[in-house]
Design a protein around this motif. Structure first.
Motif, PDB file in Angstrom:
ATOM      1  N   GLN A   1       0.762  -1.199   0.035  1.00  0.00           N
ATOM      2  CA  GLN A   1       0.042   0.147   0.152  1.00  0.00           C
ATOM      3  C   GLN A   1       0.837   1.384   0.228  1.00  0.00           C
TER       4      GLN A   1
ATOM      5  N   GLU B   1      -0.543   4.671  -1.521  1.00  0.00           N
ATOM      6  CA  GLU B   1      -1.536   5.563  -0.591  1.00  0.00           C
ATOM      7  C   GLU B   1      -0.820   6.680   0.224  1.00  0.00           C
ATOM      8  N   PRO B   2      -1.390   7.777   0.299  1.00  0.00           N
ATOM      9  CA  PRO B   2      -2.647   8.012  -0.141  1.00  0.00           C
ATOM     10  C   PRO B   2      -2.815   8.921  -1.354  1.00  0.00           C
ATOM     11  N   ASN B   3      -1.803   9.183  -2.131  1.00  0.00           N
ATOM     12  CA  ASN B   3      -1.888  10.022  -3.141  1.00  0.00           C
ATOM     13  C   ASN B   3      -1.948   9.541  -4.697  1.00  0.00           C
TER      14      ASN B   3
ATOM     15  N   ALA C   1      -6.270   6.580  -8.616  1.00  0.00           N
ATOM     16  CA  ALA C   1      -6.245   6.609  -7.151  1.00  0.00           C
ATOM     17  C   ALA C   1      -5.499   5.199  -6.619  1.00  0.00           C
ATOM     18  N   PRO C   2      -5.131   5.204  -5.209  1.00  0.00           N
ATOM     19  CA  PRO C   2      -4.519   4.231  -4.717  1.00  0.00           C
ATOM     20  C   PRO C   2      -5.329   2.604  -4.994  1.00  0.00           C
ATOM     21  N   GLU C   3      -6.801   2.642  -4.898  1.00  0.00           N
ATOM     22  CA  GLU C   3      -7.336   1.574  -4.780  1.00  0.00           C
ATOM     23  C   GLU C   3      -7.533   0.950  -6.202  1.00  0.00           C
TER      24      GLU C   3
END
Length: 241
Positions: free
Chosen positions: A201, A204-206, A221-223
């Motif tokens: 991860q 994340e968060p950017n 997006a990270p997801e």
């Protein structure tokens, strides 16, 4: 009694005003941060589009993408693909001053070439800030090296598709968070390292910007940066054939 009532009303009004101000501050501060980073993002996105054009023009002239790194006779990495593309980025007035005073007669770590990197600190680089001054993340545009990616570990010639296909586009270059060193330093990432970043991860968060092989630029997006998505988008070549 009347005075006490008036006093209580006054206190409740003050509390109400403070609550409203606190809510407004919570809404405004993130928006301000977004505006600040929005300027960095827009500059970075525009730069990625120019890098995409430079890659296509390099391929038009040499028949392949640039090598991910140039090594000397001692095996030292002396020039990155980022440096190799500088003449194409400079062409047609595509960059802002100062010009790239980079010498291919000297390695990237020579004093003159280190100064060239310092004179152009934003090149291939994305900054995430809190207030326009404090940098909380510095990421760098990187080649993802792998047997199935656009950047061969053995230096094999890799080519971009001649015709754009929106349904079959793949990632050419990827923004990597906290990748150390100046843009001129020949440090990139392997496919396994990118998949590990996703697993841990680290996007994340950017999230991350990507440059596709058709020259388009997208922010993920990270997801969206899952191991499965990254493997699919980074690997246009089937080495089993």
């Amino acid at each position: 009694m009347v005075k006490q009532k008036r006093f209580l009303i006054g206190v409740s009004e003050i509390i109400t005003i403070l609550v409203i101000l606190a809510i407004l501050a919570m809404l405004i501060i993130p928006e301000t941060k977004q505006i600040v980073n929005g300027g960095h993002r827009e500059r970075f996105r525009n730069q990625l589009k120019l890098v995409g054009l430079a890659c296509h023009e390099y391929q038009s002239e040499y028949g392949c993408l640039p090598p991910v790194v140039i090594s000397d006779e001692r095996g030292r990495s002396i020039h990155s693909w980022r440096a190799i593309l500088l003449p194409w980025l400079e062409s047609r007035g595509r960059t802002e001053p100062p010009a790239f005073v980079y010498s291919f007669n000297d390695p990237w770590f020579s004093p003159a070439n280190r100064q060239a990197a310092l004179d152009n600190p934003d090149l291939y680089t994305m900054l995430v800030t809190t207030d326009g001054r404090e940098v909380v993340q510095k990421s760098k545009l990187a080649a993802v090296i792998g047997a199935q990616t656009y950047w061969s570990p053995s230096g094999e010639c890799r080519r971009l598709p001649l015709e754009a296909n929106q349904d079959e586009r793949h990632i050419l270059l990827l923004e990597i968070p906290n990748l150390y060193g100046a843009w001129s330093q020949p440090n990139d990432v392997t496919l396994d390292e990118v998949l590990t970043l996703s697993k841990n991860q680290q996007f994340e968060p950017n999230g991350a910007h990507v440059l596709f092989d058709d020259g388009s630029v997208t922010w993920f997006a990270p997801e969206a940066l899952t191991e499965a998505n990254l493997r699919r988008l980074l690997c246009p070549f089937d080495t089993t054939k």
